[in-house]
Enzyme design. Structure first.
Site, PDB file in Angstrom:
ATOM      1  N   ASP A 167       0.869  -1.188  -0.088  1.00 50.64           N
ATOM      2  CA  ASP A 167      -0.096  -0.076   0.099  1.00 50.64           C
ATOM      3  C   ASP A 167       0.753   1.300  -0.083  1.00 50.64           C
ATOM      4  O   ASP A 167       0.357   2.235  -0.516  1.00 50.64           O
ATOM      5  CB  ASP A 167      -0.796   0.132   1.175  1.00 50.64           C
ATOM      6  CG  ASP A 167      -2.141  -0.950   1.065  1.00 50.64           C
ATOM      7  OD1 ASP A 167      -2.568  -1.165  -0.235  1.00 50.64           O
ATOM      8  OD2 ASP A 167      -2.755  -1.101   2.193  1.00 50.64           O
ATOM      9  N   HIS A 228      -1.469  -0.218  -5.306  1.00 55.54           N
ATOM     10  CA  HIS A 228      -2.651   0.747  -5.961  1.00 55.54           C
ATOM     11  C   HIS A 228      -1.995   1.816  -6.812  1.00 55.54           C
ATOM     12  O   HIS A 228      -1.233   2.302  -6.461  1.00 55.54           O
ATOM     13  CB  HIS A 228      -3.472   1.161  -4.997  1.00 55.54           C
ATOM     14  CG  HIS A 228      -4.304   0.358  -4.056  1.00 55.54           C
ATOM     15  ND1 HIS A 228      -5.131  -0.361  -4.397  1.00 55.54           N
ATOM     16  CD2 HIS A 228      -3.861  -0.197  -2.667  1.00 55.54           C
ATOM     17  CE1 HIS A 228      -5.551  -1.240  -3.394  1.00 55.54           C
ATOM     18  NE2 HIS A 228      -4.877  -0.983  -2.315  1.00 55.54           N
TER      19      HIS A 228
HETATM   20 FE1  FEO Z   1      -4.344  -2.076   2.951  1.00 62.52          FE
HETATM   21 FE2  FEO Z   1      -4.752  -2.217  -0.283  1.00 62.52          FE
HETATM   22  O1  FEO Z   1      -4.986  -2.699   1.403  1.00 62.52           O
END
Ligand code: FEO
Length: 403
Positions: A167, A228
């Protein structure tokens, strides 16, 4: 083999095989109006290795991308850098399908995976700074606790100087442009800020310690691939995002004063406007946000790089307005640092809302540096002037923290 969803090469023998979620609007309370990506990566080495998986509904997309370069049943190793379900949602099914020799996670990751999947996934712990041998490639793993779960881990592909950062350094941004340098720089800054403010902020100090530990390893980094959003591949971008993180950790006072409020008949709105005039008169920058139209995650993005927070609420049912309570509950949990506080609002026949506001500030650790501005029913000119003077006083106090 061409598939509906195809792998994208990011380095020699390394591919992005994740998924783009164009429709995600809410990530556990954080409004994500630009969607997100769930990044997973495939290393085509002697041991074919998958780094992280994707949210469960996106498994088909990930499998399509993997299948475009290799049969998914040939995967030998899966590394789970982070156990949250947007990265492990389809891990049990992937293991059933691929039957890998090993699944690796941090020691806390093994526990988290066990708690999540109740024995369906047997993972092996890799110790802090330990190495996973992929044959012709090697992954060095580093525990990064509380970025942003206890299990969080970086893995670094030695032969490509490539950091898989889970993350950290990520953002919720759905984009077909895989690399940061292909996207709008202002948008990246905005979404990176928003991501940190809404996800990682309570652990900022621990993030600082972890980044210091990582920098002390002196590993050359030619690419940062988060779980992400886009991948950082130029030295300029890598240094830029590292410096953003230094700033997120430090959260220095700035001249920005965030003024949030909600109002029933316009009294608190008028106080907010007068307060903002006073802030501006002293050379600080008011950012006035009505909570009817702006959600809590946008408030957090603004607040993370501010120096003060003024909160206004009308009184309703012997307490504060629901949108104000919602936003303050959120702020209290995310614990922004280096923020001065002030309260204003309107009331009809009791002052209970002000007690409630004060309690929120105490729990958030934000010091109140001024007396409240409390207007009975409709503020007259004298009361509006008091709000204006409070705005000036807050700005003056803030400037002493900056100079
Ligand atoms: Fe902490 Fe992208 O999950």
């Amino acid at each position: 083999m061409t598939k509906p969803f195809n792998a994208k090469k990011i380095a020699e023998n390394v591919y992005w095989v994740g998924a783009i979620d164009w429709q995600l609007a809410d990530f556990h309370g954080y409004k994500t109006e630009r969607g997100t990506t769930y990044n997973a990566f495939l290393i085509l080495g002697e041991k074919i290795t998958l780094i992280d998986t994707v949210k469960r509904p996106y498994m088909e997309e990930m499998l399509s991308r993997i299948s475009s370069i290799v049969d998914p049943t040939k995967i030998d190793i899966i590394v789970s850098n982070h156990a949250e379900l947007d990265h492990t949602g389809c891990l049990p099914e992937m293991i059933k399908l691929a039957a890998p020799e090993k699944v690796y996670a941090s020691p806390m990751g093994v526990k988290a995976i066990d708690d999540l999947f109740h024995g369906q996934v047997k993972a092996e712990a890799v110790i802090d700074k330990g190495t996973i041998d992929l044959g012709d490639f090697h992954l060095t793993c580093l525990e990064t606790r509380m970025i942003h779960w206890p299990d969080s881990m970086f893995s670094y592909l030695n032969e490509r100087q490539l950091l898989f950062s889970q993350d950290a350094f990520g953002m919720h941004l759905a984009t077909a442009k895989l690399f940061a340098d292909e996207n709008c720089p202002d948008l990246l800054k905005r979404e990176s800020d928003k991501y940190f403010a809404n996800i990682v902020l309570p652990y900022a100090k621990m993030v600082g310690a972890t980044l210091t530990k990582f920098k002390a390893l002196n590993l050359p980094v030619s690419m940062i691939a988060p779980d992400h959003g886009p991948i950082w591949r130029t030295q300029e971008d890598i240094q830029k995002v590292l410096s953003w993180y230094d700033n997120y950790v430090a959260q220095p006072f700035t001249k920005k004063v965030v003024i949030i409020y909600d109002t029933m008949w316009g009294s608190t709105q008028r106080l907010a406007s007068a307060f903002a005039e006073g802030v501006e008169a002293e050379g600080c920058v008011p950012r006035v946000i009505c909570l009817k139209s702006t959600d809590r995650s946008e408030v957090m993005r603004e607040l993370m790089n501010a120096g003060a927070l003024a909160v206004g609420s009308c009184t309703m049912n012997n307490g504060i307005f629901p949108t104000v309570a919602d936003c303050l509950t959120y702020i209290k949990g995310l614990k922004p640092q280096n923020i001065l506080g002030a309260i204003f609002g309107s009331y009809g026949w009791n002052l209970l809302a002000f007690e409630e506001l004060k309690a929120y500030f105490e729990k958030a650790g934000i010091p109140l540096v001024l007396p409240n501005v409390q207007a009975k029913m409709i503020p007259d000119e004298e009361k509006l002037l008091e709000a204006y003077e409070n705005g000036r006083a807050l700005a003056k106090e803030l400037l002493t923290k900056i100079s």
